[in-house]
Design a protein around this motif. Structure first.
Motif, PDB file in Angstrom:
ATOM      1  N   LYS A 112      70.226   7.144  59.800  1.00  0.00           N
ATOM      2  CA  LYS A 112      70.382   7.669  61.163  1.00  0.00           C
ATOM      3  C   LYS A 112      71.484   8.722  61.233  1.00  0.00           C
ATOM      4  CE  LYS A 112      68.569   3.602  63.492  1.00  0.00           C
ATOM      5  NZ  LYS A 112      68.875   2.424  64.329  1.00  0.00           N
ATOM      6  N   LYS A 113      72.591   8.464  60.551  1.00  0.00           N
ATOM      7  CA  LYS A 113      73.672   9.451  60.523  1.00  0.00           C
ATOM      8  C   LYS A 113      73.210  10.753  59.853  1.00  0.00           C
ATOM      9  CE  LYS A 113      77.595   6.232  60.315  1.00  0.00           C
ATOM     10  NZ  LYS A 113      78.763   5.794  59.506  1.00  0.00           N
ATOM     11  N   ALA A 114      72.418  10.623  58.789  1.00  0.00           N
ATOM     12  CA  ALA A 114      71.929  11.806  58.078  1.00  0.00           C
ATOM     13  C   ALA A 114      71.019  12.643  58.977  1.00  0.00           C
ATOM     14  CB  ALA A 114      71.199  11.400  56.794  1.00  0.00           C
ATOM     15  N   LYS A 115      70.148  11.995  59.733  1.00  0.00           N
ATOM     16  CA  LYS A 115      69.245  12.755  60.613  1.00  0.00           C
ATOM     17  C   LYS A 115      70.031  13.562  61.647  1.00  0.00           C
ATOM     18  CE  LYS A 115      66.305   9.809  62.255  1.00  0.00           C
ATOM     19  NZ  LYS A 115      65.106   9.132  62.760  1.00  0.00           N
ATOM     20  N   THR A 116      70.998  12.919  62.278  1.00  0.00           N
ATOM     21  CA  THR A 116      71.805  13.604  63.294  1.00  0.00           C
ATOM     22  C   THR A 116      72.609  14.742  62.669  1.00  0.00           C
ATOM     23  OG1 THR A 116      71.978  11.571  64.583  1.00  0.00           O
ATOM     24  CG2 THR A 116      73.636  13.270  65.005  1.00  0.00           C
ATOM     25  N   SER A 117      73.264  14.458  61.548  1.00  0.00           N
ATOM     26  CA  SER A 117      74.099  15.473  60.892  1.00  0.00           C
ATOM     27  C   SER A 117      73.284  16.631  60.344  1.00  0.00           C
ATOM     28  CB  SER A 117      74.920  14.830  59.776  1.00  0.00           C
ATOM     29  OG  SER A 117      75.852  13.929  60.333  1.00  0.00           O
ATOM     30  N   MET A 118      72.068  16.346  59.894  1.00  0.00           N
ATOM     31  CA  MET A 118      71.225  17.411  59.348  1.00  0.00           C
ATOM     32  C   MET A 118      70.892  18.438  60.428  1.00  0.00           C
ATOM     33  SD  MET A 118      69.771  18.081  56.332  1.00  0.00           S
ATOM     34  CE  MET A 118      70.563  19.628  56.596  1.00  0.00           C
ATOM     35  N   LEU A 119      70.520  17.949  61.588  1.00  0.00           N
ATOM     36  CA  LEU A 119      70.206  18.861  62.689  1.00  0.00           C
ATOM     37  C   LEU A 119      71.453  19.644  63.107  1.00  0.00           C
ATOM     38  CD1 LEU A 119      67.948  19.877  64.474  1.00  0.00           C
ATOM     39  CD2 LEU A 119      68.499  18.064  66.094  1.00  0.00           C
ATOM     40  N   GLU A 120      72.603  18.978  63.176  1.00  0.00           N
ATOM     41  CA  GLU A 120      73.848  19.666  63.519  1.00  0.00           C
ATOM     42  C   GLU A 120      74.160  20.759  62.503  1.00  0.00           C
ATOM     43  OE1 GLU A 120      76.678  16.468  63.587  1.00  0.00           O
ATOM     44  OE2 GLU A 120      76.058  15.792  65.592  1.00  0.00           O
ATOM     45  N   LEU A 121      74.019  20.451  61.218  1.00  0.00           N
ATOM     46  CA  LEU A 121      74.295  21.440  60.174  1.00  0.00           C
ATOM     47  C   LEU A 121      73.352  22.633  60.286  1.00  0.00           C
ATOM     48  CD1 LEU A 121      75.903  22.270  57.658  1.00  0.00           C
ATOM     49  CD2 LEU A 121      74.252  20.949  56.294  1.00  0.00           C
ATOM     50  N   PHE A 122      72.086  22.377  60.543  1.00  0.00           N
ATOM     51  CA  PHE A 122      71.124  23.471  60.699  1.00  0.00           C
ATOM     52  C   PHE A 122      71.509  24.371  61.872  1.00  0.00           C
ATOM     53  CE2 PHE A 122      67.300  25.088  62.853  1.00  0.00           C
ATOM     54  CZ  PHE A 122      66.897  26.001  61.886  1.00  0.00           C
ATOM     55  N   ILE A 123      71.812  23.774  63.004  1.00  0.00           N
ATOM     56  CA  ILE A 123      72.167  24.561  64.187  1.00  0.00           C
ATOM     57  C   ILE A 123      73.420  25.397  63.912  1.00  0.00           C
ATOM     58  CG2 ILE A 123      73.004  24.383  66.573  1.00  0.00           C
ATOM     59  CD1 ILE A 123      71.012  21.959  66.847  1.00  0.00           C
ATOM     60  N   GLU A 124      74.419  24.789  63.270  1.00  0.00           N
ATOM     61  CA  GLU A 124      75.662  25.494  62.956  1.00  0.00           C
ATOM     62  C   GLU A 124      75.448  26.654  61.980  1.00  0.00           C
ATOM     63  OE1 GLU A 124      78.150  22.404  61.344  1.00  0.00           O
ATOM     64  OE2 GLU A 124      78.245  21.343  63.270  1.00  0.00           O
ATOM     65  N   SER A 125      74.503  26.515  61.083  1.00  0.00           N
ATOM     66  CA  SER A 125      74.335  27.513  60.018  1.00  0.00           C
ATOM     67  C   SER A 125      73.141  28.445  60.227  1.00  0.00           C
ATOM     68  CB  SER A 125      74.193  26.805  58.669  1.00  0.00           C
ATOM     69  OG  SER A 125      73.050  25.979  58.652  1.00  0.00           O
ATOM     70  N   PHE A 126      72.379  28.279  61.292  1.00  0.00           N
ATOM     71  CA  PHE A 126      71.126  29.019  61.445  1.00  0.00           C
ATOM     72  C   PHE A 126      71.313  30.527  61.453  1.00  0.00           C
ATOM     73  CE2 PHE A 126      67.280  30.407  63.902  1.00  0.00           C
ATOM     74  CZ  PHE A 126      66.396  30.182  62.887  1.00  0.00           C
ATOM     75  N   ASP A 127      72.312  31.032  62.157  1.00  0.00           N
ATOM     76  CA  ASP A 127      72.510  32.485  62.182  1.00  0.00           C
ATOM     77  C   ASP A 127      72.810  33.031  60.791  1.00  0.00           C
ATOM     78  OD1 ASP A 127      71.967  32.788  64.886  1.00  0.00           O
ATOM     79  OD2 ASP A 127      74.075  32.577  65.483  1.00  0.00           O
ATOM     80  N   GLN A 128      73.595  32.299  60.007  1.00  0.00           N
ATOM     81  CA  GLN A 128      73.882  32.722  58.636  1.00  0.00           C
ATOM     82  C   GLN A 128      72.627  32.646  57.766  1.00  0.00           C
ATOM     83  OE1 GLN A 128      77.486  30.085  58.657  1.00  0.00           O
ATOM     84  NE2 GLN A 128      78.143  31.606  57.149  1.00  0.00           N
ATOM     85  N   LEU A 129      71.804  31.621  57.975  1.00  0.00           N
ATOM     86  CA  LEU A 129      70.547  31.528  57.234  1.00  0.00           C
ATOM     87  C   LEU A 129      69.658  32.723  57.541  1.00  0.00           C
ATOM     88  CD1 LEU A 129      69.711  27.729  57.574  1.00  0.00           C
ATOM     89  CD2 LEU A 129      70.210  28.957  55.452  1.00  0.00           C
ATOM     90  N   LEU A 130      69.593  33.104  58.806  1.00  0.00           N
ATOM     91  CA  LEU A 130      68.773  34.254  59.207  1.00  0.00           C
ATOM     92  C   LEU A 130      69.254  35.540  58.550  1.00  0.00           C
ATOM     93  CD1 LEU A 130      68.196  33.735  63.028  1.00  0.00           C
ATOM     94  CD2 LEU A 130      66.506  33.547  61.199  1.00  0.00           C
ATOM     95  N   SER A 131      70.550  35.727  58.547  1.00  0.00           N
ATOM     96  CA  SER A 131      71.105  36.990  58.035  1.00  0.00           C
ATOM     97  C   SER A 131      71.215  37.011  56.517  1.00  0.00           C
ATOM     98  CB  SER A 131      72.484  37.233  58.651  1.00  0.00           C
ATOM     99  OG  SER A 131      73.419  36.289  58.142  1.00  0.00           O
ATOM    100  N   GLY A 132      71.172  35.838  55.902  1.00  0.00           N
ATOM    101  CA  GLY A 132      71.375  35.764  54.459  1.00  0.00           C
ATOM    102  C   GLY A 132      72.832  35.895  54.073  1.00  0.00           C
ATOM    103  N   GLN A 133      73.726  35.816  55.045  1.00  0.00           N
ATOM    104  CA  GLN A 133      75.164  35.961  54.813  1.00  0.00           C
ATOM    105  C   GLN A 133      75.806  34.595  54.611  1.00  0.00           C
ATOM    106  OE1 GLN A 133      76.607  39.099  54.603  1.00  0.00           O
ATOM    107  NE2 GLN A 133      74.456  39.684  54.696  1.00  0.00           N
ATOM    108  N   TYR A 134      75.789  34.150  53.371  1.00  0.00           N
ATOM    109  CA  TYR A 134      76.399  32.870  53.026  1.00  0.00           C
ATOM    110  C   TYR A 134      76.760  32.886  51.558  1.00  0.00           C
ATOM    111  CZ  TYR A 134      71.390  32.352  52.145  1.00  0.00           C
ATOM    112  OH  TYR A 134      70.088  32.566  51.767  1.00  0.00           O
ATOM    113  N   GLU A 135      77.644  31.997  51.203  1.00  0.00           N
ATOM    114  CA  GLU A 135      78.059  31.871  49.810  1.00  0.00           C
ATOM    115  C   GLU A 135      77.221  30.794  49.144  1.00  0.00           C
ATOM    116  OE1 GLU A 135      81.876  30.186  47.354  1.00  0.00           O
ATOM    117  OE2 GLU A 135      82.211  31.018  49.350  1.00  0.00           O
ATOM    118  N   LYS A 136      76.635  31.133  48.017  1.00  0.00           N
ATOM    119  CA  LYS A 136      75.859  30.161  47.248  1.00  0.00           C
ATOM    120  C   LYS A 136      76.790  29.447  46.279  1.00  0.00           C
ATOM    121  CE  LYS A 136      71.746  33.071  47.141  1.00  0.00           C
ATOM    122  NZ  LYS A 136      70.708  33.626  46.257  1.00  0.00           N
TER     123      LYS A 136
END
Length: 185
Positions: free
Chosen positions: A154-178
């Motif tokens: 349950k914690k993983a499901k909630t945190s996964m959605l939070e992480l996606f929302i927090e990182s979505f703009d960076q995912l779109l732009s491709g601006q992130y560190e691998k």
């Protein structure tokens, strides 16, 4: 702005699609589902193409994802084929409910307890291996002696959605560190 196709399953997939429709609707190109479900109904009602996973073939994959620059595997239960991974110009990211490199594969919530490893969620690139692509974003989840496999799930499901929302703009732009999956931690 990148065009996005989301392979979505279960409630995390549903909430991922709902977030994109409600907040970034211009980037969504299509939604891929396993079968007719609430995710397909939401996408269709919002005017987006719905693709059934079993309908993707070597002969139509390029047409189905023409224009897609980012594929998001949102709680996706299947291993995607080389025909999708090999699409030119398409980045593919996966939600994984563990703090990779710990607890790759299934039963992450069991193994983190048994092996006493750190716990969290990860968004990583997809390659031809299983949960082996570069790490893009992670979120640590605290656990304690009261946690069970179910509570961590349950914690993983909630945190996964939070992480996606927090990182979505960076995912779109491709601006992130691998970060390579295997390195000295």
């Amino acid at each position: 702005m990148s065009k996005v196709s989301i392979f979505a399953d279960q409630d995390v997939g549903l909430e991922t699609v709902r977030f994109v429709i409600n907040n970034k609707q211009s980037v969504l190109q299509s939604v891929v589902v396993i079968d007719e479900n609430e995710i397909a109904a939401l996408a269709r009602a919002s005017g987006y193409d719905v693709i059934f996973y079993h309908d993707i073939t070597d002969s139509n994959v390029a047409d189905l994802f023409s224009g897609t620059e980012l594929i998001v595997l949102a709680w996706w239960p299947k291993i995607i084929g080389k025909n999708i991974i090999g699409l030119p110009g398409v980045r593919i990211v996966n939600f994984h409910p563990s703090l990779l490199p710990y607890n790759r594969g299934k039963n992450y919530n069991f193994w983190t307890i048994v092996e006493e490893t750190p716990f969290g969620v990860t968004i990583h690139e997809v390659n031809e291996g299983i949960d082996s692509g570069d790490i893009l974003f992670q979120k640590t989840i605290e656990k304690n002696w009261e946690d069970t496999g179910e509570s961590l799930y349950k914690k993983a499901k909630t945190s996964m959605l939070e992480l996606f929302i927090e990182s979505f703009d960076q995912l779109l732009s491709g601006q992130y560190e691998k970060k390579p999956l295997y390195r000295d931690w």
